[in-house]
Design a protein around this motif. Structure first.
Motif, PDB file in Angstrom:
ATOM      1  N   THR A  67       3.432  -0.717   4.119  1.00 14.99           N
ATOM      2  CA  THR A  67       2.843   0.571   3.728  1.00 14.99           C
ATOM      3  C   THR A  67       3.909   1.660   3.631  1.00 14.99           C
ATOM      4  O   THR A  67       4.744   1.795   4.530  1.00 14.99           O
ATOM      5  N   PHE A  68       3.857   2.413   2.545  1.00  8.25           N
ATOM      6  CA  PHE A  68       4.740   3.570   2.337  1.00  8.25           C
ATOM      7  C   PHE A  68       3.877   4.820   2.371  1.00  8.25           C
ATOM      8  O   PHE A  68       2.889   4.923   1.643  1.00  8.25           O
ATOM      9  N   ILE A  69       4.249   5.778   3.220  1.00 11.83           N
ATOM     10  CA  ILE A  69       3.467   6.998   3.418  1.00 11.83           C
ATOM     11  C   ILE A  69       4.300   8.200   2.984  1.00 11.83           C
ATOM     12  O   ILE A  69       5.449   8.343   3.417  1.00 11.83           O
ATOM     13  N   ALA A  70       3.754   9.056   2.138  1.00 12.20           N
ATOM     14  CA  ALA A  70       4.471  10.252   1.678  1.00 12.20           C
ATOM     15  C   ALA A  70       3.614  11.488   1.886  1.00 12.20           C
ATOM     16  O   ALA A  70       2.392  11.446   1.716  1.00 12.20           O
ATOM     17  N   MET A  87       8.016   6.309   6.064  1.00 16.92           N
ATOM     18  CA  MET A  87       7.420   7.613   5.804  1.00 16.92           C
ATOM     19  C   MET A  87       8.442   8.505   5.112  1.00 16.92           C
ATOM     20  O   MET A  87       9.622   8.494   5.456  1.00 16.92           O
ATOM     21  N   PHE A  88       7.960   9.274   4.139  1.00 18.17           N
ATOM     22  CA  PHE A  88       8.817  10.197   3.396  1.00 18.17           C
ATOM     23  C   PHE A  88       8.155  11.563   3.356  1.00 18.17           C
ATOM     24  O   PHE A  88       6.990  11.684   2.993  1.00 18.17           O
ATOM     25  N   TYR A  89       8.896  12.588   3.760  1.00 20.91           N
ATOM     26  CA  TYR A  89       8.408  13.956   3.687  1.00 20.91           C
ATOM     27  C   TYR A  89       9.148  14.697   2.576  1.00 20.91           C
ATOM     28  O   TYR A  89      10.381  14.691   2.545  1.00 20.91           O
ATOM     29  N   SER A  90       8.392  15.312   1.684  1.00 21.84           N
ATOM     30  CA  SER A  90       8.986  16.168   0.659  1.00 21.84           C
ATOM     31  C   SER A  90       9.017  17.601   1.179  1.00 21.84           C
ATOM     32  O   SER A  90       7.986  18.143   1.565  1.00 21.84           O
ATOM     33  N   SER A  91      10.193  18.207   1.173  1.00 24.05           N
ATOM     34  CA  SER A  91      10.322  19.571   1.682  1.00 24.05           C
ATOM     35  C   SER A  91       9.773  20.600   0.695  1.00 24.05           C
ATOM     36  O   SER A  91       9.544  21.755   1.065  1.00 24.05           O
ATOM     37  N   LYS A  92       9.523  20.191  -0.549  1.00 25.77           N
ATOM     38  CA  LYS A  92       9.094  21.132  -1.580  1.00 25.77           C
ATOM     39  C   LYS A  92       7.651  20.950  -2.027  1.00 25.77           C
ATOM     40  O   LYS A  92       7.063  21.852  -2.623  1.00 25.77           O
ATOM     41  N   ALA A  93       7.076  19.793  -1.741  1.00 23.67           N
ATOM     42  CA  ALA A  93       5.760  19.467  -2.306  1.00 23.67           C
ATOM     43  C   ALA A  93       4.627  20.172  -1.590  1.00 23.67           C
ATOM     44  O   ALA A  93       4.591  20.260  -0.365  1.00 23.67           O
ATOM     45  N   LEU A 118       0.840  -1.190   0.000  1.00 23.62           N
ATOM     46  CA  LEU A 118       0.000   0.000   0.000  1.00 23.62           C
ATOM     47  C   LEU A 118       0.881   1.247   0.000  1.00 23.62           C
ATOM     48  O   LEU A 118       1.849   1.334   0.765  1.00 23.62           O
ATOM     49  N   VAL A 119       0.551   2.222  -0.862  1.00 23.17           N
ATOM     50  CA  VAL A 119       1.259   3.503  -0.912  1.00 23.17           C
ATOM     51  C   VAL A 119       0.235   4.610  -0.699  1.00 23.17           C
ATOM     52  O   VAL A 119      -0.758   4.690  -1.427  1.00 23.17           O
ATOM     53  N   LEU A 120       0.485   5.456   0.285  1.00 27.26           N
ATOM     54  CA  LEU A 120      -0.434   6.537   0.628  1.00 27.26           C
ATOM     55  C   LEU A 120       0.253   7.874   0.393  1.00 27.26           C
ATOM     56  O   LEU A 120       1.273   8.179   1.025  1.00 27.26           O
ATOM     57  N   LEU A 121      -0.309   8.681  -0.497  1.00 22.32           N
ATOM     58  CA  LEU A 121       0.269   9.966  -0.879  1.00 22.32           C
ATOM     59  C   LEU A 121      -0.646  11.096  -0.418  1.00 22.32           C
ATOM     60  O   LEU A 121      -1.803  11.179  -0.847  1.00 22.32           O
ATOM     61  N   SER A 122      -0.170  11.940   0.472  1.00 21.19           N
ATOM     62  CA  SER A 122      -0.981  13.067   0.982  1.00 21.19           C
ATOM     63  C   SER A 122      -2.351  12.586   1.438  1.00 21.19           C
ATOM     64  O   SER A 122      -3.362  13.251   1.203  1.00 21.19           O
ATOM     65  N   ALA A 123      -2.393  11.437   2.085  1.00 25.44           N
ATOM     66  CA  ALA A 123      -3.665  10.813   2.444  1.00 25.44           C
ATOM     67  C   ALA A 123      -4.398  11.653   3.491  1.00 25.44           C
ATOM     68  O   ALA A 123      -3.826  12.070   4.492  1.00 25.44           O
ATOM     69  N   ALA A 124      -5.686  11.861   3.264  1.00 21.98           N
ATOM     70  CA  ALA A 124      -6.437  12.877   4.004  1.00 21.98           C
ATOM     71  C   ALA A 124      -7.118  12.350   5.263  1.00 21.98           C
ATOM     72  O   ALA A 124      -8.324  12.493   5.444  1.00 21.98           O
ATOM     73  N   ALA A 125      -6.346  11.763   6.165  1.00 15.91           N
ATOM     74  CA  ALA A 125      -6.901  11.389   7.464  1.00 15.91           C
ATOM     75  C   ALA A 125      -7.248  12.644   8.263  1.00 15.91           C
ATOM     76  O   ALA A 125      -8.140  12.643   9.106  1.00 15.91           O
ATOM     77  N   HIS A 126      -6.496  13.716   8.022  1.00 14.76           N
ATOM     78  CA  HIS A 126      -6.840  15.069   8.480  1.00 14.76           C
ATOM     79  C   HIS A 126      -6.836  15.950   7.233  1.00 14.76           C
ATOM     80  O   HIS A 126      -6.192  15.621   6.228  1.00 14.76           O
ATOM     81  N   TYR A 127      -7.504  17.082   7.273  1.00  8.96           N
ATOM     82  CA  TYR A 127      -7.503  17.940   6.096  1.00  8.96           C
ATOM     83  C   TYR A 127      -7.531  19.401   6.494  1.00  8.96           C
ATOM     84  O   TYR A 127      -7.906  19.760   7.603  1.00  8.96           O
ATOM     85  N   LEU A 128      -7.072  20.218   5.568  1.00  4.61           N
ATOM     86  CA  LEU A 128      -6.905  21.667   5.695  1.00  4.61           C
ATOM     87  C   LEU A 128      -5.781  22.041   6.665  1.00  4.61           C
ATOM     88  O   LEU A 128      -5.940  22.049   7.872  1.00  4.61           O
ATOM     89  N   ASN A 129      -4.633  22.308   6.076  1.00  5.18           N
ATOM     90  CA  ASN A 129      -3.481  22.823   6.800  1.00  5.18           C
ATOM     91  C   ASN A 129      -3.563  24.347   6.734  1.00  5.18           C
ATOM     92  O   ASN A 129      -3.084  24.973   5.794  1.00  5.18           O
ATOM     93  N   PHE A 130      -4.214  24.965   7.707  1.00  2.00           N
ATOM     94  CA  PHE A 130      -4.523  26.392   7.637  1.00  2.00           C
ATOM     95  C   PHE A 130      -3.256  27.260   7.588  1.00  2.00           C
ATOM     96  O   PHE A 130      -3.242  28.298   6.935  1.00  2.00           O
ATOM     97  N   LYS A 131      -2.206  26.841   8.276  1.00  2.24           N
ATOM     98  CA  LYS A 131      -0.974  27.624   8.286  1.00  2.24           C
ATOM     99  C   LYS A 131      -0.389  27.742   6.879  1.00  2.24           C
ATOM    100  O   LYS A 131      -0.046  28.833   6.417  1.00  2.24           O
ATOM    101  N   GLN A 132      -0.272  26.592   6.182  1.00  2.00           N
ATOM    102  CA  GLN A 132       0.268  26.624   4.825  1.00  2.00           C
ATOM    103  C   GLN A 132      -0.724  27.253   3.865  1.00  2.00           C
ATOM    104  O   GLN A 132      -0.355  27.964   2.926  1.00  2.00           O
TER     105      GLN A 132
END
Length: 248
Positions: free
Chosen positions: A188-191, A218-224, A115-129
């Motif tokens: 599972t791979f989470i990005a 888990m992988f975090y993209s600093s630019k995405a 399973l690969v999960l990309l920006s998976a919306a378990a929570h949503y709306l990052n108001f700061k960004q």
């Protein structure tokens, strides 16, 4: 669709025109296969897998979401998965945003290998960004460049075309799937993009902490931003996904 329903695994094995590996890519809410297209192209170039990227009901480049229920989105993805399971010995699911939640749901219900999960919306709306993005849009508007801003054009169109009732249906997907995350046991791979204004980074952390898989990364993209498959550093992400999927 009852949140507390018990699932029995459905290992559908009727190999016709047999393929070794199948991969289902599921786009997000108000989206289309465009959201995962760069990753699908990358996998197509580097593997001989059968790749399927369906358009969920009411979605696509011309949105028509009125009257569509969340169960229709989930059932459509499920039918596409069932077809893959009939023809492929091994199946992976990749889900983006809401598609990540649907992918998680299907991984609990069916005999899936990874399973690969990309920006998976378990929570949503990052108001700061999101506020940073809005300020950038205002700045570009004052400079007369707003018409050339892809983020503005894409989301302005979506906001105009998305009924409030459809947003409520999206929230139902979240409510259905979040309690099931603890039953995700496969690798599972989470990005997640750190500049995502729609899904906050804590969503990825929440999923990582709540799934039961012993093999998870888990992988975090600093630019995405939210469209992580379209980020300027997406090649690094794609290589990590391919390595994860090809590992024994």
């Amino acid at each position: 669709m009852d949140m507390g329903e018990e699932f029995v695994l459905f290992p559908i094995h009727k190999y016709g025109d047999e393929c070794m590996v199948g991969c289902l890519l599921i786009h997000g809410f108000t989206g289309s296969p465009y959201e995962v297209e760069p990753l699908a192209t990358f996998l197509d170039q580097h593997t001989d897998w059968k790749l399927v990227s369906p358009t969920l009901p009411g979605h696509g480049e011309r949105l028509d979401l009125k009257g569509i229920k969340h169960t229709e989105w989930m059932e459509h993805a499920e039918k596409e998965l069932q077809q893959l399971l009939k023809t492929c010995k091994e199946v992976y699911i990749i889900g983006f945003s809401m598609g990540g939640l649907i992918a998680s749901y299907l991984s609990v219900k069916y005999d899936i290998q990874k399973l690969v999960l990309l920006s998976a919306a378990a929570h949503y709306l990052n108001f700061k960004q999101l506020w940073k993005d809005i300020k950038l849009l205002v700045k570009e508007g004052l400079q007369g460049n707003l018409a050339n801003n892809e983020l503005y054009n894409r989301y302005h169109f979506k906001i105009r075309k998305t009924p409030i009732s459809s947003a409520q249906e999206f929230r139902k997907v979240v409510r259905v799937v979040r309690p099931l995350l603890k039953r995700v046991e496969i690798p599972t791979f989470i990005a997640q993009g750190e500049k995502d204004g729609i899904v906050p980074p804590r969503s990825a952390q929440y999923i990582y902490e709540n799934i039961s898989s012993n093999e998870k990364s888990m992988f975090y993209s600093s630019k995405a931003k939210h469209l992580i498959c379209h980020s300027e550093d997406n090649n690094e992400l794609f290589e990590k996904i391919l390595l994860f999927l090809q590992e024994e």
